[in-house]
Write an enzyme that holds these catalytic residues in place. Structure first.
Site, PDB file in Angstrom:
ATOM      1  N   GLY A  74     -21.917  38.366  25.255  1.00  0.00           N
ATOM      2  CA  GLY A  74     -22.832  39.838  24.897  1.00  0.00           C
ATOM      3  C   GLY A  74     -24.060  39.919  26.164  1.00  0.00           C
ATOM      4  O   GLY A  74     -23.759  40.965  26.605  1.00  0.00           O
ATOM      5  N   GLY A  75     -25.620  40.547  25.754  1.00  0.00           N
ATOM      6  CA  GLY A  75     -26.264  40.593  26.034  1.00  0.00           C
ATOM      7  C   GLY A  75     -26.593  40.312  27.304  1.00  0.00           C
ATOM      8  O   GLY A  75     -27.231  41.220  28.236  1.00  0.00           O
ATOM      9  N   SER A  82     -25.519  34.290  22.179  1.00  0.00           N
ATOM     10  CA  SER A  82     -26.524  33.988  22.883  1.00  0.00           C
ATOM     11  C   SER A  82     -26.379  33.065  24.552  1.00  0.00           C
ATOM     12  O   SER A  82     -27.173  32.087  24.591  1.00  0.00           O
ATOM     13  CB  SER A  82     -27.357  32.746  21.624  1.00  0.00           C
ATOM     14  OG  SER A  82     -27.636  33.906  20.566  1.00  0.00           O
ATOM     15  N   GLU A 122     -17.247  32.001  18.504  1.00  0.00           N
ATOM     16  CA  GLU A 122     -18.466  32.545  18.429  1.00  0.00           C
ATOM     17  C   GLU A 122     -18.183  32.383  16.710  1.00  0.00           C
ATOM     18  O   GLU A 122     -18.482  32.596  16.627  1.00  0.00           O
ATOM     19  CB  GLU A 122     -18.074  34.065  18.664  1.00  0.00           C
ATOM     20  CG  GLU A 122     -17.497  34.412  19.958  1.00  0.00           C
ATOM     21  CD  GLU A 122     -18.495  35.992  20.918  1.00  0.00           C
ATOM     22  OE1 GLU A 122     -18.884  35.288  21.753  1.00  0.00           O
ATOM     23  OE2 GLU A 122     -17.643  36.661  19.846  1.00  0.00           O
ATOM     24  N   GLU A 136     -18.050  41.363  14.593  1.00  0.00           N
ATOM     25  CA  GLU A 136     -18.233  42.537  13.996  1.00  0.00           C
ATOM     26  C   GLU A 136     -17.137  44.019  14.120  1.00  0.00           C
ATOM     27  O   GLU A 136     -17.925  44.658  12.809  1.00  0.00           O
ATOM     28  CB  GLU A 136     -19.724  43.106  15.988  1.00  0.00           C
ATOM     29  CG  GLU A 136     -21.194  42.438  16.199  1.00  0.00           C
ATOM     30  CD  GLU A 136     -21.100  42.696  17.953  1.00  0.00           C
ATOM     31  OE1 GLU A 136     -21.028  43.351  18.006  1.00  0.00           O
ATOM     32  OE2 GLU A 136     -22.033  41.498  17.544  1.00  0.00           O
ATOM     33  N   GLY A 171     -26.223  37.109  19.271  1.00  0.00           N
ATOM     34  CA  GLY A 171     -27.259  37.875  19.562  1.00  0.00           C
ATOM     35  C   GLY A 171     -29.113  37.247  18.788  1.00  0.00           C
ATOM     36  O   GLY A 171     -29.396  38.182  18.886  1.00  0.00           O
ATOM     37  N   HIS A 198     -13.327  40.432  16.971  1.00  0.00           N
ATOM     38  CA  HIS A 198     -15.097  39.810  16.895  1.00  0.00           C
ATOM     39  C   HIS A 198     -15.199  40.992  15.922  1.00  0.00           C
ATOM     40  O   HIS A 198     -14.812  41.027  14.423  1.00  0.00           O
ATOM     41  CB  HIS A 198     -15.556  41.261  18.151  1.00  0.00           C
ATOM     42  CG  HIS A 198     -16.753  40.732  18.791  1.00  0.00           C
ATOM     43  ND1 HIS A 198     -17.971  41.222  17.511  1.00  0.00           N
ATOM     44  CD2 HIS A 198     -17.711  39.914  19.439  1.00  0.00           C
ATOM     45  CE1 HIS A 198     -18.946  40.565  18.094  1.00  0.00           C
ATOM     46  NE2 HIS A 198     -18.985  39.495  19.482  1.00  0.00           N
ATOM     47  N   ASN A 230     -18.556  41.052  27.545  1.00  0.00           N
ATOM     48  CA  ASN A 230     -18.751  41.609  26.080  1.00  0.00           C
ATOM     49  C   ASN A 230     -19.903  43.151  25.579  1.00  0.00           C
ATOM     50  O   ASN A 230     -21.310  42.326  25.596  1.00  0.00           O
ATOM     51  CB  ASN A 230     -18.713  41.433  24.890  1.00  0.00           C
ATOM     52  CG  ASN A 230     -18.859  42.467  23.496  1.00  0.00           C
ATOM     53  OD1 ASN A 230     -18.272  43.479  24.117  1.00  0.00           O
ATOM     54  ND2 ASN A 230     -18.607  41.284  22.316  1.00  0.00           N
ATOM     55  N   TRP A 231     -20.124  44.113  26.474  1.00  0.00           N
ATOM     56  CA  TRP A 231     -21.120  45.609  26.185  1.00  0.00           C
ATOM     57  C   TRP A 231     -21.212  46.094  24.719  1.00  0.00           C
ATOM     58  O   TRP A 231     -22.076  46.535  24.954  1.00  0.00           O
ATOM     59  CB  TRP A 231     -21.127  46.058  27.691  1.00  0.00           C
ATOM     60  CG  TRP A 231     -21.285  45.817  28.616  1.00  0.00           C
ATOM     61  CD1 TRP A 231     -21.756  44.336  29.388  1.00  0.00           C
ATOM     62  CD2 TRP A 231     -21.223  46.927  30.089  1.00  0.00           C
ATOM     63  NE1 TRP A 231     -21.680  44.606  30.516  1.00  0.00           N
ATOM     64  CE2 TRP A 231     -21.896  45.615  30.872  1.00  0.00           C
ATOM     65  CE3 TRP A 231     -21.269  47.776  30.100  1.00  0.00           C
ATOM     66  CZ2 TRP A 231     -22.335  46.280  32.629  1.00  0.00           C
ATOM     67  CZ3 TRP A 231     -21.848  48.632  31.674  1.00  0.00           C
ATOM     68  CH2 TRP A 231     -22.066  47.849  32.966  1.00  0.00           C
ATOM     69  N   LYS A 232     -20.555  45.598  24.304  1.00  0.00           N
ATOM     70  CA  LYS A 232     -20.441  46.089  23.108  1.00  0.00           C
ATOM     71  C   LYS A 232     -20.525  47.742  22.897  1.00  0.00           C
ATOM     72  O   LYS A 232     -20.288  48.488  24.253  1.00  0.00           O
ATOM     73  CB  LYS A 232     -21.399  45.329  22.192  1.00  0.00           C
ATOM     74  CG  LYS A 232     -21.782  44.243  21.988  1.00  0.00           C
ATOM     75  CD  LYS A 232     -22.539  43.035  21.241  1.00  0.00           C
ATOM     76  CE  LYS A 232     -22.100  42.020  21.123  1.00  0.00           C
ATOM     77  NZ  LYS A 232     -22.633  40.679  20.542  1.00  0.00           N
TER      78      LYS A 232
HETATM   79  P1  PGA Z   1     -24.707  37.641  22.145  1.00  0.00           P
HETATM   80  O1  PGA Z   1     -23.257  38.295  21.811  1.00  0.00           O
HETATM   81  O2  PGA Z   1     -24.232  36.736  24.159  1.00  0.00           O
HETATM   82  O3  PGA Z   1     -25.110  38.372  22.687  1.00  0.00           O
HETATM   83  O4  PGA Z   1     -25.136  36.929  21.789  1.00  0.00           O
HETATM   84  C1  PGA Z   1     -21.973  36.981  22.243  1.00  0.00           C
HETATM   85  C2  PGA Z   1     -20.872  37.969  21.582  1.00  0.00           C
HETATM   86  O5  PGA Z   1     -20.627  38.728  20.281  1.00  0.00           O
HETATM   87  O6  PGA Z   1     -19.466  38.468  22.208  1.00  0.00           O
END
Ligand code: PGA
Length: 254
Positions: free
Chosen positions: A235-236, A214, A169, A101, A175, A99, A12-14
């Site tokens: 994500g990251g 994470s 999640e 967010e 993050g 998600h 997930n590149w956000k």
């Molecule tokens: P993260 O994000 O791996 O950077 O913690 C995961 C996500 O929000 O899908």
């Protein structure tokens, strides 16, 4: 990891990535094409502006492309929104919905998330439905209750392994570099599996339940070895080809 379910590693590149990131997509595609012998499905969800580019670059590789959100309706007067049909047209096969967010930044409720999952199905996309507790819910020991309510409210009837993936999640793990203990991951995933069964009645046994929050190459193997963890939403660490591929390699049987 339940052995009969092929794991999915989803990136997930956000809100990260421009045309300067295309070489990273090329590197991801190459890594999964040449000499990659791990039995795993790989997916990258770039920002909507890169979905078509990602599809161009990855369509000749095993790596699939997805969106990060979709509108409920197919078309119309909804400035700035992108429909599931548009994502499909651009080359997506999946879309993340709900998600945390989006739930936080855009006030998306379980009801909205469920409608988005239905929109994904309507367009022929697999919906990745995200659920997970916040830090304060966790501190009040509400984690399992929150997951139950999110499954009941966000997962439409008719969900099967071919149209739906669940991503667990914990919001506090996204993050932050923090992850739940392995017993906590196991308890959450077992609970999700049994709640899917209660909610859906059938079709639940092979629905993939991803862990997200994470995940990185150094912790992927232990997280992915937990029962009922059928892959990861990353994500990251999905922004760098080497990290993303390193996480997928952690699915190699020990
Ligand atoms: P993260 O994000 O791996 O950077 O913690 C995961 C996500 O929000 O899908």
């Amino acid at each position: 990891m339940t052995t009969s379910i092929r794991p999915l590693i989803a990136g997930n590149w956000k809100m990260n990535g421009t045309s300067a990131s295309v070489p990273e997509l090329v590197a991801i595609g190459k890594a999964f094409t040449h000499g990659f012998d791990v039995q795993v499905d790989a997916l990258i969800c770039p920002p909507a502006t890169l979905v078509a580019r990602a599809h161009d670059v990855l369509s000749s590789t095993p790596v699939r492309v997805g969106g990060q959100d979709c509108a409920i309706t197919q078309s119309g007067a909804h400035t700035g929104d992108i429909s599931a049909e548009m994502l499909k047209d651009a080359g997506a096969g999946f879309v993340i919905v709900g998600h945390s967010e989006r739930r936080t930044d855009h006030g998306e409720t379980n009801e909205i998330v469920q409608k988005k999952a239905l929109a994904a199905w309507r367009a022929g996309l697999t919906a990745i439905i995200c659920i997970g507790e916040t830090q304060s819910q966790r501190e009040k020991s509400l984690t399992l209750d929150v997951l139950t309510a999110q499954i009941e409210g966000s997962v439409p009837q008719g969900a099967t392994a071919s149209n739906t993936v669940i991503a667990y999640e914990p919001v506090w793990a996204i993050g932050t570099g923090l992850t739940p203990t392995l017993p906590d991951v196991a308890a959450a995933h077992a609970h999700i599996r049994s709640e899917l069964s209660r909610h859906l009645g059938e079709g639940f046994e092979t629905i993939r339940i991803l862990y997200g929050g994470s995940v990185k190459p150094s912790n992927a193997q232990e997280l992915l070895s937990v029962q009922n963890v059928n892959g990861a939403l990353v994500g990251g660490a999905s922004l760098k080809a080497s990290d993303f591929v390193g996480i997928a390699e952690a699915c190699r049987p020990a």
